[in-house]
Design a protein around this motif. Structure first.
Motif, PDB file in Angstrom:
ATOM      1  N   PHE A  19       0.817  -1.210   0.000  1.00 38.45           N
ATOM      2  CA  PHE A  19       0.000   0.000   0.000  1.00 38.45           C
ATOM      3  C   PHE A  19       0.847   1.255   0.000  1.00 38.45           C
ATOM      4  O   PHE A  19       1.912   1.295   0.600  1.00 38.45           O
ATOM      5  N   LYS A  20       0.330   2.262  -0.678  1.00 36.64           N
ATOM      6  CA  LYS A  20       0.940   3.579  -0.585  1.00 36.64           C
ATOM      7  C   LYS A  20       0.019   4.444   0.267  1.00 36.64           C
ATOM      8  O   LYS A  20      -1.178   4.538   0.008  1.00 36.64           O
ATOM      9  N   ARG A  22      -1.726   7.599   1.342  1.00 37.85           N
ATOM     10  CA  ARG A  22      -2.078   8.862   0.694  1.00 37.85           C
ATOM     11  C   ARG A  22      -2.343   9.950   1.730  1.00 37.85           C
ATOM     12  O   ARG A  22      -1.991  11.104   1.533  1.00 37.85           O
ATOM     13  N   HIS A  30      -6.154   6.834   4.291  1.00 35.20           N
ATOM     14  CA  HIS A  30      -6.400   6.653   2.860  1.00 35.20           C
ATOM     15  C   HIS A  30      -5.217   5.900   2.269  1.00 35.20           C
ATOM     16  O   HIS A  30      -4.071   6.356   2.392  1.00 35.20           O
ATOM     17  N   GLU A  32      -3.565   3.512  -1.125  1.00 37.54           N
ATOM     18  CA  GLU A  32      -3.652   3.137  -2.527  1.00 37.54           C
ATOM     19  C   GLU A  32      -3.111   1.721  -2.665  1.00 37.54           C
ATOM     20  O   GLU A  32      -2.042   1.394  -2.157  1.00 37.54           O
ATOM     21  N   ASN A  33      -3.853   0.901  -3.366  1.00 38.68           N
ATOM     22  CA  ASN A  33      -3.517  -0.517  -3.509  1.00 38.68           C
ATOM     23  C   ASN A  33      -2.466  -0.685  -4.603  1.00 38.68           C
ATOM     24  O   ASN A  33      -2.788  -0.667  -5.783  1.00 38.68           O
ATOM     25  N   ARG A  34      -1.229  -0.872  -4.218  1.00 39.36           N
ATOM     26  CA  ARG A  34      -0.157  -0.993  -5.188  1.00 39.36           C
ATOM     27  C   ARG A  34       0.124  -2.439  -5.581  1.00 39.36           C
ATOM     28  O   ARG A  34       0.747  -2.718  -6.585  1.00 39.36           O
ATOM     29  N   GLU A  47      -8.854  -0.299  -6.128  1.00 42.58           N
ATOM     30  CA  GLU A  47      -7.864   0.763  -6.346  1.00 42.58           C
ATOM     31  C   GLU A  47      -7.425   1.400  -5.048  1.00 42.58           C
ATOM     32  O   GLU A  47      -6.254   1.560  -4.759  1.00 42.58           O
ATOM     33  N   LYS A  48      -8.423   1.816  -4.255  1.00 44.18           N
ATOM     34  CA  LYS A  48      -8.109   2.532  -3.031  1.00 44.18           C
ATOM     35  C   LYS A  48      -8.886   1.968  -1.868  1.00 44.18           C
ATOM     36  O   LYS A  48      -9.964   1.393  -2.050  1.00 44.18           O
ATOM     37  N   GLY A  81     -12.717   1.984  -8.787  1.00 48.63           N
ATOM     38  CA  GLY A  81     -12.347   2.835  -9.917  1.00 48.63           C
ATOM     39  C   GLY A  81     -13.451   3.007 -10.923  1.00 48.63           C
ATOM     40  O   GLY A  81     -14.433   2.289 -10.938  1.00 48.63           O
TER      41      GLY A  81
END
Ligand SMILES: [Zn+2]
Length: 85
Positions: A19-20, A22, A30, A32-34, A47-48, A81
């Motif tokens: 995860f990133k 945010r 929050h 982001e699914n990396r 996505e998130k 998304g």
């Protein structure tokens, strides 16, 4: 990709590499699914991920399909998304 295991609540530290981050506040995160993890609700990649430990939460309408998952003390919102299955 592996599906997130939220049986005992969601702990981002178990998935740190995937995860990133945010945005983070005291009670919300929050992400982001990396790594392309799959959503625990529908089994498709998301996505998130928004994590809230608040008892009540208001949202802007996410752009596209989303799933909600409840754990003992968290509300998880997975967004898939715009225009994607
Ligand atoms: Zn889903």
């Amino acid at each position: 990709m592996p599906q997130l295991d939220v049986t005992d609540g969601f702990d981002v530290h178990e998935y740190r590499e995937g995860f990133k981050l945010r945005k983070e506040t005291r009670e919300t995160t929050h992400l982001e699914n990396r790594a392309g993890y799959d959503c625990p609700a529908c089994g498709k990649p998301f996505e998130k991920l928004f994590v809230s430990e608040k008892r009540m939460q208001s949202f802007q309408s996410p752009p596209g399909p989303f799933c909600l998952v409840r754990t003992d003390d968290q509300l998880l919102l997975f967004t898939h998304g715009q225009g994607r299955p």
